[in-house]
Write a protein that holds these residues in place. Structure first.
Motif, short mmCIF file in Angstrom:
data_model
loop_
_atom_site.label_atom_id
_atom_site.label_comp_id
_atom_site.label_asym_id
_atom_site.label_seq_id
_atom_site.Cartn_x
_atom_site.Cartn_y
_atom_site.Cartn_z
N VAL A 40 -4.69 34.19 28.43
CA VAL A 40 -3.58 35.11 28.31
C VAL A 40 -2.37 34.52 29.00
O VAL A 40 -2.43 34.09 30.16
CB VAL A 40 -3.93 36.49 28.89
N LEU A 41 -1.25 34.47 28.25
CA LEU A 41 0.02 34.01 28.80
C LEU A 41 0.82 35.22 29.28
O LEU A 41 1.03 36.16 28.51
CB LEU A 41 0.82 33.24 27.74
N SER A 42 1.26 35.18 30.55
CA SER A 42 2.10 36.26 31.06
C SER A 42 2.81 35.77 32.31
O SER A 42 2.32 34.86 32.99
CB SER A 42 1.27 37.51 31.39
N THR A 43 3.95 36.33 32.59
CA THR A 43 4.69 35.96 33.80
C THR A 43 4.64 37.05 34.86
O THR A 43 5.23 36.91 35.93
CB THR A 43 6.15 35.67 33.45
N ALA A 44 3.95 38.16 34.54
CA ALA A 44 3.84 39.29 35.48
C ALA A 44 2.50 39.99 35.25
O ALA A 44 1.82 39.71 34.25
CB ALA A 44 5.00 40.26 35.29
N ALA A 45 2.14 40.87 36.18
CA ALA A 45 0.90 41.61 36.04
C ALA A 45 0.89 42.35 34.71
O ALA A 45 1.90 42.87 34.26
CB ALA A 45 0.72 42.58 37.19
N LEU A 54 -15.65 36.65 22.37
CA LEU A 54 -14.39 36.18 22.95
C LEU A 54 -14.62 35.86 24.41
O LEU A 54 -15.02 36.74 25.20
CB LEU A 54 -13.31 37.26 22.81
N LEU A 55 -14.40 34.61 24.80
CA LEU A 55 -14.43 34.20 26.21
C LEU A 55 -12.99 34.13 26.68
O LEU A 55 -12.21 33.30 26.21
CB LEU A 55 -15.12 32.84 26.35
N LEU A 56 -12.62 35.01 27.65
CA LEU A 56 -11.22 35.23 28.00
C LEU A 56 -10.97 34.91 29.47
O LEU A 56 -11.81 35.19 30.33
CB LEU A 56 -10.84 36.69 27.72
N ARG A 57 -9.82 34.30 29.73
CA ARG A 57 -9.34 34.09 31.08
C ARG A 57 -7.84 34.31 31.08
O ARG A 57 -7.22 34.46 30.04
CB ARG A 57 -9.68 32.68 31.57
N LYS A 58 -7.28 34.34 32.32
CA LYS A 58 -5.81 34.33 32.40
C LYS A 58 -5.36 32.93 32.77
O LYS A 58 -6.11 32.17 33.39
CB LYS A 58 -5.30 35.38 33.39
N GLN A 59 -4.11 32.59 32.42
CA GLN A 59 -3.70 31.20 32.56
C GLN A 59 -3.48 30.80 34.01
O GLN A 59 -3.80 29.70 34.41
CB GLN A 59 -2.42 30.95 31.74
N ALA A 60 -2.89 31.68 34.82
CA ALA A 60 -2.51 31.30 36.19
C ALA A 60 -2.95 32.38 37.18
O ALA A 60 -3.21 33.53 36.82
CB ALA A 60 -1.00 31.11 36.28
#
Length: 877
Positions: free
Chosen positions: A802-807, A822-828
């Protein structure tokens, strides 16, 4: 009564019968060893002596001649210094007859005289030339010959007189026992040996008599057979056999016949022409009508303005004078290099001419539309082509003059066959013919078995071999060619259209007949310019052919290669990459191109494997092995509808893309991102189940400018030792691209010691990437109002981040199919991602709210009906 002699010489030495004995009706001669020995023939008694030639067809003076510079002095063309001098006289030559032109020359102080025969279109054929010698030349009149021309060069100062033109009527008649006899075949066969040894060191006079005899026999005999089993030497050219409608002619060398014309000096373009009736608007009953309504490809009827005079079984040439498809040409002397409009036309046979519209024996290959505003000025013509029956050439070898140091010296060929319903050529070898070895023009069906073409004799350096053409096919209806062989030549089989002069004397611009429906099987090409094929052709197959040290150029429209093995690359079209804006009035296309189970291995530095330089309707490369520095390159105004499947494609140097779709421009300056001059379309690419190896980019696509690019599928490929990107889509200035559902990179695997750090370079385009084994690469997802939308995919497991710059809080995931995971993570780690359980309006069914606060956290989900259900969660902070 019949008498027998071992040879013709014995018969000629026999005494005249003493009355009351009379000359026998038949004389049998058994010789077959050499020219002049009788050739195993019967000689038939004639009622009266037959002259060898007729009276002077001119009046012996220069009355009625058109003179330029020359003047008449004492009934001679007088000497004039300065400009070139010309004398011309019209004469109604009869096609197929032999004539002898003679005059004497007195007091020549230098320079040359030249004698020509000129046709109605002004084309002149040189008969003879000399500086001081007299003229005494025999020639056969061709169709349309209408004038004699005698010229003198600037420094020719002699006088010319005693001019004579006589018809040669010598058909091999012999004076035996005081009476005149003509040869007739003993076993249904004519042989050159029946007609004498010639006049000097060659066999030309014997052949001249032979061909005059054949021209006489074909007027009444339905089937004439000529056997040439010996070795014959000739220096004359331009012989003509004029064959009536429906008559069959066979020339058989029996595997031992050899015609040696290495000493030819005349500029007549062929040794022998075999000519059926053809078309001549000025001579009834040859006919022309026009379409009075449009017809579609596949039609079985022709709606014509008039079918009066057409008969069942007639052949017709259907030609459009305004509507034509585009072909590919060389750049020499052309205003539009690379592309050119070519003629639309075909040969077709009438099944029923009595009905209106006329019924055809087979369907039309092309559609023909009438001109929108002026179909009278720009008609679709339907011309009756008078066809002789069948022509057979077999078991013969001929050697030509071998003068091809430049393209300007291509004046000599062996055989030209025109206007036959069927042609068969079997086991014929033709060598050292710079212009063409054999040409077949406007013939209904053609079959060949092992046509062999050799270029310059013993010259294996190939310096000048590119001008030695093989069999040229001009405007056939269909052809089947087994085992074509070309060695040290331009190409063994050369496909063209029937040019205007071959088609009709009242031709209109852009009117011709395309060579079409041609299958070539087996054979080989060695050390030659190109593989079998040609400029102007339609529906052509090359199957199981081998090429060594030869360029693999493909020209024409709708070409299919199957099982072709060549140690060089294949180029489609001329070597140009023009901006399509140069061709505003035409839309050139090479139609459908198919390369099936072929091998192209080009190891030269900077080489190409398959380069398609011009637009196509569809390109299929399937089951092929390709090796080159630039394995596959695509150019053109239209390069949509591409299928490359089940291939092994590898770069040699590894410094270029493996498959590259470039813009239209000249390398290297114009092949740059963003430089897309008028490229129209480049959609519908299906690149699947290939090994793509040893390149900077596995698949490079530069986009298009006029139409949006969509349906790009790179699926199930093995990407091996790719250094920069597996996929690069250039988002340059003016390029148009579709969305993620239409750009797909799926189920590919990377292998090898060299792996790209960046798997794709797509310039911000939305790519559907899934199921790839790219060292953990995952699909990027951007949340929108609490919703994640997955790309369409057939993969069982989707790896995504998931791409995002905020919560962000996610309540809904769309696009996950039932049973799909679906294997999911957040990018940062700099923001928190929350998956909210059973939120109002959401579809997440979790063990509770899941908080991912580290880039190492993972959650595994599965689709179930419309819900997304948690399988596992791991917090790895």
């Amino acid at each position: 009564m019949e008498v027998y002699f071992p040879t013709l010489a014995d018969a000629l030495a026999a005494p005249t019968p003493t009355p009351p004995d009379t000359a026998p009706q038949r004389v049998r001669v058994d010789g077959r060893a050499q020219l002049g020995d009788g050739g195993a023939a019967l000689y038939d008694l004639q009622p009266a002596a037959l002259p060898l030639e007729g009276s002077n067809l001119l009046d012996g003076t220069w009355t009625g001649w058109t003179l330029a510079v020359w003047t008449i002095q004492s009934n001679r063309l007088g000497p004039n210094s300065g400009d070139d001098k010309t004398a011309e006289k019209d004469f109604a030559f009869v096609r197929g007859k032999a004539y002898r032109l003679s005059f004497n020359v007195v007091n020549s102080g230098g320079g040359n005289w030249f004698a020509y025969v000129v046709d109605g279109d002004g084309k002149a054929v040189l008969l003879a030339t000399s500086s001081s010698g007299n003229c005494n030349v025999t020639f056969t009149a061709n169709s349309g010959d209408a004038r004699i021309r005698i010229t003198g060069s600037t420094y020719f100062l002699g006088t010319i007189g005693v001019v004579s033109l006589r018809e040669r009527s010598d058909q091999g008649q012999q004076t035996i026992m005081g009476s005149t006899y003509l040869p007739i075949p003993l076993d249904g066969v004519l042989r050159p040996e029946m007609f004498g040894t010639g006049e000097g060191a060659n066999d030309d006079a014997g052949f001249r008599r032979l061909f005059l005899r054949i021209n006489s026999l074909v007027a009444t005999e339905p089937n004439v057979r000529l056997e040439m089993t010996g070795q014959y030497s000739c220096v004359d050219t331009g012989y003509l056999l004029s064959v009536p409608k429906g008559i069959d002619l066979t020339i058989d060398g029996k595997g031992t016949g050899l015609v040696d014309i290495t000493g030819v000096v005349a500029t007549t373009p062929f040794w022998l022409e075999v000519l059926g009736p053809g078309y001549d608007y000025s001579v009834p009953p040859h006919l022309k009508t026009t379409l009075d309504a449009a017809v579609a490809a596949g039609a079985l009827t022709l709606p014509v303005a008039s079918n009066t005079g057409f008969d069942d079984g007639d052949w017709v040439a259907v030609t459009s004078t305004w509507e034509y498809f585009s072909g590919i040409i060389d750049t020499a002397n052309k205003t539009a290099p690379g592309f050119a409009p070519i003629n639309k036309g075909e040969l077709i046979q009438i099944r029923d001419a009595a009905v209106d519209p006329m019924a055809l024996g087979s369907s039309l290959s092309h559609s023909y539309a009438q001109h929108a505003t002026d179909p009278t000025t720009y008609p679709v013509n339907v011309r009756r082509i008078g066809m002789a029956g069948s022509f057979v050439l077999q078991g013969l070898r001929a050697v030509g003059p071998a003068d091809a140091t430049s393209i300007t010296n291509v004046g000599k060929g062996f055989l030209h066959v025109r206007h036959f319903a069927q042609v068969a050529e079997n086991h014929v070898t033709l060598e050292n013919f710079p212009a063409f070895s054999a040409r077949y023009t406007l013939c209904g069906s053609i079959s060949m078995d092992t046509p062999r073409t050799l270029g310059r004799r013993f010259d294996h350096c190939n310096t000048d071999s590119e001008w030695f053409y093989g069999r040229e096919i001009y405007g056939c209806s269909r052809a089947s060619i087994l085992s074509p062989i070309g060695e040290y030549c331009r190409r063994s089989i050369d496909l063209h259209e029937a040019t205007l002069t071959h088609l009709a004397s009242d031709q209109q611009p852009r009117e011709a007949v395309i060579s079409q429906n041609i299958t070539m099987i087996g054979g080989h090409t060695i050390q030659s310019r190109t593989m079998p094929g040609g400029h102007y052709s339609y529906n052509v197959e090359l199957i199981g052919h081998i090429g060594r040290n030869v360029a693999g150029q493909i020209r024409g429209k709708n070409v299919r290669w199957i099982g072709v093995d060549i140690n060089s690359g294949i180029a489609v079209g001329a070597d140009h990459f023009e901006d399509p804006a140069l061709y505003p009035t035409v839309d050139p296309s090479v139609g459908v191109l198919e390369l099936i189970d072929c091998s192209m291995r080009n190891t030269n530095s900077g080489s190409f494997g398959v380069v398609v330089r011009h637009a196509f309707d569809k390109l299929v490369i399937r089951g092929c092995t390709i090796r080159a520095d630039n394995p596959v390159e695509l150019y053109g105004r239209h390069q949509s509808n591409v299928e490359i499947a089940d291939c092994d494609i590898e770069g040699v140097a590894g410094t270029n893309p493996v498959i590259a779709g470039y813009i239209v421009g000249n390398q290297p300056s114009e092949v740059l991102p963003g430089n897309l001059p008028n490229k129209v379309d480049a959609s519908n690419w299906n690149i699947r189940d290939n090994r793509l190896a040893n390149g900077t980019i596995a698949v490079y696509h530069a986009g298009a400018k006029i139409e949006e690019v969509k349906n790009i599928r790179i699926v199930n490929n093995r990407l091996e030792n790719i250094s920069t990107n597996h996929l690069a889509l250039t988002r340059g200035i003016g390029s148009l691209w579709s969305g993620p559902a239409d750009l797909e990179l799926a189920n590919n695997v990377e292998m090898g010691s060299t792996l790209p750090a960046s798997k794709t370079d797509i310039g911000g385009l939305q790519l559907s990437s899934y199921g790839n084994n790219f060292a953990g690469q995952s699909t990027a997802l951007t949340p929108a109002s609490g919703v994640l939308t997955l790309p369409k995919t057939r993969s069982n497991v989707i790896v995504a981040h998931v791409l995002s710059t905020a919560a962000a809080t996610i309540t809904t995931i769309n696009g996950l199919q039932a049973g799909q995971m679906l294997l999911l993570r957040k990018q940062a780690s700099s923001y928190t991602l929350t998956l909210q359980d059973d939120a109002s309006g959401g579809n997440l069914r979790l063990s509770g709210d899941l908080v991912l606060d580290s880039s190492h956290d993972r959650v595994l989900l599965v689709g179930y009906d419309t819900d997304v259900v948690q399988l596992s969660f791991s917090s790895n902070a």
